[in-house]
Design an enzyme around this catalytic site. Structure first.
Site, PDB file in Angstrom:
ATOM      1  N   ASP A  55      73.546  67.581  13.840  1.00 28.61           N
ATOM      2  CA  ASP A  55      73.345  68.627  14.849  1.00 28.61           C
ATOM      3  C   ASP A  55      73.671  68.177  16.270  1.00 28.61           C
ATOM      4  OD1 ASP A  55      71.145  66.821  14.625  1.00 28.61           O
ATOM      5  OD2 ASP A  55      69.954  68.158  15.894  1.00 28.61           O
ATOM      6  N   ARG A 104      80.325  62.590   7.786  1.00 29.06           N
ATOM      7  CA  ARG A 104      79.173  63.492   8.029  1.00 29.06           C
ATOM      8  C   ARG A 104      78.918  63.664   9.521  1.00 29.06           C
ATOM      9  NH1 ARG A 104      74.005  63.132  10.827  1.00 29.06           N
ATOM     10  NH2 ARG A 104      72.588  64.583   9.823  1.00 29.06           N
ATOM     11  N   VAL A 105      78.634  64.881   9.920  1.00 25.12           N
ATOM     12  CA  VAL A 105      78.269  65.194  11.302  1.00 25.12           C
ATOM     13  C   VAL A 105      76.959  65.967  11.283  1.00 25.12           C
ATOM     14  CG1 VAL A 105      78.928  66.487  13.368  1.00 25.12           C
ATOM     15  CG2 VAL A 105      80.663  65.245  12.073  1.00 25.12           C
ATOM     16  N   THR A 130      67.484  59.552  17.803  1.00 28.17           N
ATOM     17  CA  THR A 130      68.473  60.400  18.465  1.00 28.17           C
ATOM     18  C   THR A 130      67.885  60.776  19.811  1.00 28.17           C
ATOM     19  OG1 THR A 130      69.424  61.330  16.477  1.00 28.17           O
ATOM     20  CG2 THR A 130      69.578  62.678  18.459  1.00 28.17           C
TER      21      THR A 130
HETATM   22  N1  GLY Z   1      69.778  64.520  14.592  1.00 27.31           N
HETATM   23  C1  GLY Z   1      70.773  63.580  14.379  1.00 27.31           C
HETATM   24  C2  GLY Z   1      71.543  63.771  13.157  1.00 27.31           C
HETATM   25  O1  GLY Z   1      71.096  64.422  12.241  1.00 27.31           O
HETATM   26  O2  GLY Z   1      72.628  63.245  13.068  1.00 27.31           O
END
Ligand code: GLY
Length: 331
Positions: free
Chosen positions: A222, A219-220, A191
């Site tokens: 942070d 799903r999402v 990320t």
């Molecule tokens: N940090 C990226 C996620 O958990 O989707």
């Protein structure tokens, strides 16, 4: 001198001096020596990002060193990773969810506290640019799913198949056991969160990801959540995160780190406290990775993570460097 005046004056003091042709010889301390309360030196312009994404900070630096603003720098910087099909956790080529869909989350935030985000976006490579258009061209902060995709097409973004042969083959293999077990520094990494300060001292940030591999559909994490995966306050600094997003959301990690810097902590101290808060909530768990990076208004930076192996890329007039992060769990 009051802090607000310092920031204003130091901006004026340096703005005319830092330009691309003289970056190499510019000493930012010279122009602000008359300011009593300032810890020197100020380090502008600067770009940092999670992990050793050297191409991304190089692109951001190209923008900054040519006099460009920090918003363009962070957008163009993270776009490099979104377009890289070899990066399997950002943009095109990202690993899919358990149903084979590549779904992207991204956000962007500017010096004025404006922000935009897209969540669960499919078929568009440059999620961060769609997020920027949400910020600049709608009355909203966040668009999701089909609405975000439709908005992108209306703005001229091209429909693309984001599932590459490589990611499809890995997903097909994964389906044989369908075990969901993130691997520290492997499945969770990549990320990209980026923070930049331009020659005028203005801070912006961006964050973009394809999220956890083989996640539940819908799903999402942070990364598109302002305050969790990214937060910028132009008077204080910025922070951004990588790793298991659920845990970052639970502590609103990036906002926490910026607020800690507002209270006087250095970026390093603030990142350490951010990780500690997460570990305090997970007393029996050590099997996940999170990394934070942060920058304050002077251009001082910091990072901290749970497990060894995280680093961040930094580009300043002194050049580019990959900085290993200290970790909560020691090597
Ligand atoms: N940090 C990226 C996620 O958990 O989707």
């Amino acid at each position: 001198m009051k802090r607000r005046n310092f920031l204003k004056n130091s901006t004026i003091g340096t703005a005319g001096l830092i330009t691309a042709p003289i970056l190499a010889s510019f000493d930012s301390t010279e122009s602000i020596n008359s300011l009593d309360n300032v810890d020197l030196p100020i380090q502008w312009p600067i770009a940092i990002c999670t992990w050793n994404f050297a191409n991304a900070t190089a692109k951001a630096w190209e923008v900054l060193s040519a006099g460009g603003n920090s918003l363009d720098a962070v957008e163009q910087g993270v776009m490099v990773e979104e377009a890289d099909v070899n990066n399997q956790t950002v943009g095109k080529g990202g690993r899919p969810d358990r149903d084979g869909h590549v779904t992207l989350d991204a956000c962007i935030m500017d010096k004025d506290g404006n922000c935009g985000a897209v969540i669960y976006l499919q078929n568009i490579t440059h999620a961060v640019s769609v997020a920027r258009r949400v910020m600049e061209e709608t009355p909203h902060v966040m668009l999701a799913g089909k609405g975000a995709e439709q908005f992108a097409y209306e703005k001229g973004f091209k429909k693309e198949d984001l599932l590459t042969d490589k990611s499809k083959a890995e997903w097909t293999t994964w389906k044989k056991t369908s075990q969901y077990k993130p691997v520290i520094n492997i499945e969770n990494h990549d990320t990209i969160g980026m923070l930049a300060i331009d020659k005028n001292g203005e801070i912006s940030g961006a964050c973009t990801t394809s999220g956890m591999a083989y996640k539940y559909g819908g799903r999402v994490g942070d990364s598109p959540i302002i305050g969790a995966g990214l937060f910028v306050d132009n008077e204080v600094g910025g922070a951004t995160a990588t790793g298991v997003g659920e845990e970052v959301v639970r502590t609103v990690g990036s906002f926490l780190i910026v607020e800690l810097m507002r209270q006087g902590k250095t970026p390093q101290e603030a990142c350490e406290e951010g990780v500690k808060r997460i570990m305090d909530k997970n007393k029996d768990r050590r099997d996940f990775q999170i990394g934070f990076i942060a920058i304050n208004k002077k251009g001082e930076t910091g990072s901290y993570c749970i497990h060894p192996g995280f680093s961040y890329s930094m580009y300043t007039k002194a050049g580019q460097v990959n900085k290993p992060s200290e970790s909560y769990i020691k090597p």
